[in-house]
Design an enzyme around this catalytic site. Sequence first.
Site, short mmCIF file in Angstrom:
data_model
loop_
_atom_site.label_atom_id
_atom_site.label_comp_id
_atom_site.label_asym_id
_atom_site.label_seq_id
_atom_site.Cartn_x
_atom_site.Cartn_y
_atom_site.Cartn_z
N HIS A 136 0.82 -1.22 0.00
CA HIS A 136 0.00 0.00 0.00
C HIS A 136 0.86 1.27 0.00
O HIS A 136 0.75 2.08 -0.92
CB HIS A 136 -1.00 -0.02 1.16
CG HIS A 136 -1.43 1.34 1.61
ND1 HIS A 136 -2.16 2.18 0.79
CD2 HIS A 136 -1.22 2.02 2.76
CE1 HIS A 136 -2.38 3.33 1.44
NE2 HIS A 136 -1.80 3.25 2.62
N HIS A 138 4.83 6.17 5.36
CA HIS A 138 3.81 7.06 5.92
C HIS A 138 2.95 6.44 7.01
O HIS A 138 2.38 7.14 7.83
CB HIS A 138 2.94 7.70 4.82
CG HIS A 138 1.84 6.80 4.31
ND1 HIS A 138 1.97 6.10 3.13
CD2 HIS A 138 0.61 6.51 4.79
CE1 HIS A 138 0.86 5.42 2.91
NE2 HIS A 138 0.01 5.64 3.90
N GLU A 193 2.16 5.45 12.86
CA GLU A 193 0.83 5.16 13.36
C GLU A 193 0.69 3.68 13.75
O GLU A 193 0.17 3.35 14.80
CB GLU A 193 -0.18 5.49 12.26
CG GLU A 193 -1.60 5.07 12.56
CD GLU A 193 -2.35 6.16 13.29
OE1 GLU A 193 -2.23 7.31 12.86
OE2 GLU A 193 -3.05 5.85 14.28
N ASP A 194 1.18 2.80 12.89
CA ASP A 194 0.82 1.39 13.01
C ASP A 194 1.94 0.46 13.47
O ASP A 194 1.71 -0.73 13.64
CB ASP A 194 0.36 0.84 11.64
CG ASP A 194 -0.87 1.55 11.14
OD1 ASP A 194 -1.57 2.15 11.97
OD2 ASP A 194 -1.13 1.52 9.93
N ASP A 202 -2.09 8.66 -0.38
CA ASP A 202 -2.55 7.61 0.54
C ASP A 202 -4.04 7.38 0.35
O ASP A 202 -4.52 6.26 0.17
CB ASP A 202 -2.24 8.08 1.97
CG ASP A 202 -2.83 7.17 3.03
OD1 ASP A 202 -2.78 5.94 2.86
OD2 ASP A 202 -3.34 7.71 4.04
N ASP A 235 -22.54 17.96 -23.22
CA ASP A 235 -21.09 17.84 -23.40
C ASP A 235 -20.49 16.67 -22.63
O ASP A 235 -19.47 16.77 -21.99
CB ASP A 235 -20.40 19.15 -23.00
CG ASP A 235 -20.88 19.64 -21.64
OD1 ASP A 235 -21.75 18.96 -21.05
OD2 ASP A 235 -20.40 20.67 -21.19
MN MN Z 1 -1.89 4.65 4.44
#
Ligand code: MN
Length: 730
Positions: A75, A99, A103-104, A166, A286
Site C-alpha cells: 500500500h 507514511h 501510526e501502526d 494515501d 457535453d
Molecule cells: Mn496509508
Amino acid sequence: MSQPATKKKSKLLTISNLVSRRAPRDYPQAVHDLVVQVKSYLNRAAIDDIVEAYKLGAWAHRNQFRKSGDPYITHPVQAASLLADFHLDKTTIIAAILHDTLEDTEVTYQDLDDKFGKEVADLVDGVTKIGQIEFETKEHAEAENIRKMLLAMSRDIRVMLIKLADRLHNIRTLDSMPRNKQLRIAGQTLDIFAPIANRLGLNQWANELQDLSFKTMYPKRYEKLVKTLDRKQGNRKAILTKIKISIKEHLRAANIKARVYSRKKNIYSIYRKMQKKAVSLDEIRDIYGLRIIVDSRDHCYLTLGAIHSLYKPVANRFKDYIAIPKINGYQSLHTTVFGSFGEVLEIQIRTEKMHHLSETGVAAHWYYKSFGGESNIAPQEHARQWLVDLLDTQKQAGNPSEFLEHLKVDLFPDEVYVFTPKGDIKKLPQGATALDFAYSIHSEIGNSCIGIEVNGSPVPFYTQLKSGDHVKIQTDKHSVPSPTWLNYVKTAKARASLRSFLHGNRRSDSIKLGQKLLERELKEEGLALSAITEERKSALIERIDLGSWDDLLADIGQGKRLPLVVMYQLIDDVCGIRLKAEPSPLTIEGSEGVMVNFARCCHPIPGDEILGYFAEGKGVVIHTQSCPNRAEYSKHPEKWIPVTWSKDIDRSFPVTLRMDTKNKPGVLASLATVIAANHSNINTVSVEERDGKFSIIRFTIEVENRTHLATIIRKIRALEGVIKISRVKG
Ligand code: MN
C-alpha cells in the site's frame, strides 16, 4: 524510561541489517515498478535510499496484511508510486513509503530521523497527525473549516500530497473493507479530500477521488449512469473515430503536430450537473468530447481555426481559457461543434504544458524541476511558485481573484484551527495560547478559567495551540483572572477582556488585589506580610525604583509584576536565598535580580524553545519546551514565566548525547578528537556494552548553541563505526 526504546531500536537495526542481505528479486512487484519510475528522474544514490526506506517499511509492517492478502507494505509503496508520477522529490517518496509506520508500527520518530533525517521524520509525522484528526462529515461550513484545518496542519505542502496519494490508493482498493468503513472513507473523501485536491489544482486526482467515492456511496446510481453512458458512447464510437481521423489528417496537412483523443467527463460531475440543473442525462450535451494536444500556444489557435473550417461551431459555445484562464489556473480553448452527422461535440485544445498543469496543479513544479537535476528549492517555495504563476495568469487576464487570496490563506496559514470539546472547530490567529482560546469562547469563560487541557493533558495557560488540538477549559465562578495573564494572551479580544477586568479595578482595587496576591505567595512560604519590616519594603522599593509601597502593590494588581518574583525579592536574605544573580544570559520579563538556573532534566541550550519555572529556593529554572517533566510542572501554571534567550550569550552549556557504536577499537579516541576539533570538551562519558558487538556511549559536552551542537553531531555521525547519535532529553 528510555530503556524499552533502546531495546526496540537495537532490534530494529539488527533486523534491518538482515533484511538488507536479501536479494532484491524477493521484493514485491510494486517495489520494482516504483524503482523503474524513480530511475527516470532521480540519481543512483537517491534510489538506494528509497530501497532502504522500503526495507525499513517492509520490516516494520512485516506482520500486517491488506484485506486482499497482499503484504501491507504494497500500500505505501503504491502510494509512493502515485507521487513518483509527479516526479516528487526523494524525501517525499521515502516519507510516502514510510507514511504508516509511526501510526501502526513500533518505528518511532527518532528512528526515522536517525535513518532518513528530520525532513522525512517530519513529513511522516505530519501525515500521521492529519490521519489522527477525527471528523465526521458535517454541513458545508464545517467541511470548509476542516479542509482549512488540514491544510494548516500540513505546513509543508508535501504532507498533504502524501495524504492525498494515501487516500487515492486506499479508495482504489476499498472493495475488501467492511461497508461502514467504506462509507466513512468515501464520505470524507468527497467532502474533504477531493475538494482539497481540486483546490491544489490536482484535477486528475480530484476527479478520480470523486468518482470512486461516488461509486462507493451510491453504487446503484453509479452503475446506472455508467451503463447509460457506455451505451450512448457505443452508438457513437464509430462516428467519434471517423471524426478523430479526419481532424488528424486535417492538422497534418496544416503541419500541426497533435495528439487527438476522445475523453469522457467524470461521472460525479455529470451526476452533480444533473442534480443541480434537475435535468436528465439526455439533456446534458457535453458528455463526450475530444481533446487535442498541440505543441504551442499559437498552434492552439491554428487548430481551432482548422476545426471551425471543418465543422460548424455551435453559437456562443466558444471559450478562450488560454487568454482568460480559469481561477485555478486551467488553460484551454473550448469549442462545441456539429459533427459530420449532426451530433454535438465538445472539443478542448491545449498545449502539453497546459495539459500537465491542469491535471497536476501544485505538484507540477516538481515535475518541471526534475528535468533540471536535483533541486534545492524548498517545498513551500514550490507551492508559492505555483500560486505566483496562478496570480500572474489571473493578472494578465485582468481577473483579480478572491479564490486565490483564499487559497493563499490555506497554503500559508496564519491561523490555527482547534477543536472544542463538542467537536466544533474554532479559528484563532497563529501563536494564540490556550488562554486565548478560553477568551475566544466567552470573556466570562476566560475570566473564570482555572485550568486548561490540551489533548487530554493539563497545560500552562500560555501554551501555544496547534491546528488539530483539542482544548478543554475548566472554570470556577468564584475565580478571578490573574493580572499576570496579560503576558499569556495574544489575541486582541482576550487582552481587551482582561484589561477591562483589571482596569475596571480602581487603583485602590489594584492595590488590594496586589496585596492579596502577594500575601498568598508569602503564605505558601509560611510567611505573613505583617512580618516584613518597613526597612525591607523601603529597600526593595528603592532598588527597583518605585515611588511607594502602594505603587508596588498596584503593579502586582495590574499584572506588571509577578507576585512570586516580588515575594522572593522581598524575602531576600530572610531565608538566605541568593537572589542577586550573576549576569544572566537570559532576558526574563519581570525577573530583575532573580537567580537563573538551567534544568538538569532537559539541559536547554541557546536555540531551544524554553520556559521558565519559578521554583522555591532556586529562582527561575529554565526548561526546554519539550522537557519530559513538563507535564509534572504543568500542575502549577501560575509558576511558569515566559522567557527568551538574549542575543549575545557568551558561555557554553552542557548537553548529553547518546551514541550507538559498533565495538571497534579507537571509537572513543576518534570521538574525542572530533569533539576537540570542534571547540568543545567532553565533561563526562559512560560506556555500556551490548551483546559484545555494540556499545552505547553517553557523554556530556559543552556547546554554545544548537548550531554548534548540530555541527558536532553531524561530524560524529560521519565517524566509522557510529550507528546513530542523538541528544538525550530527560
Ligand atoms: Mn496509508
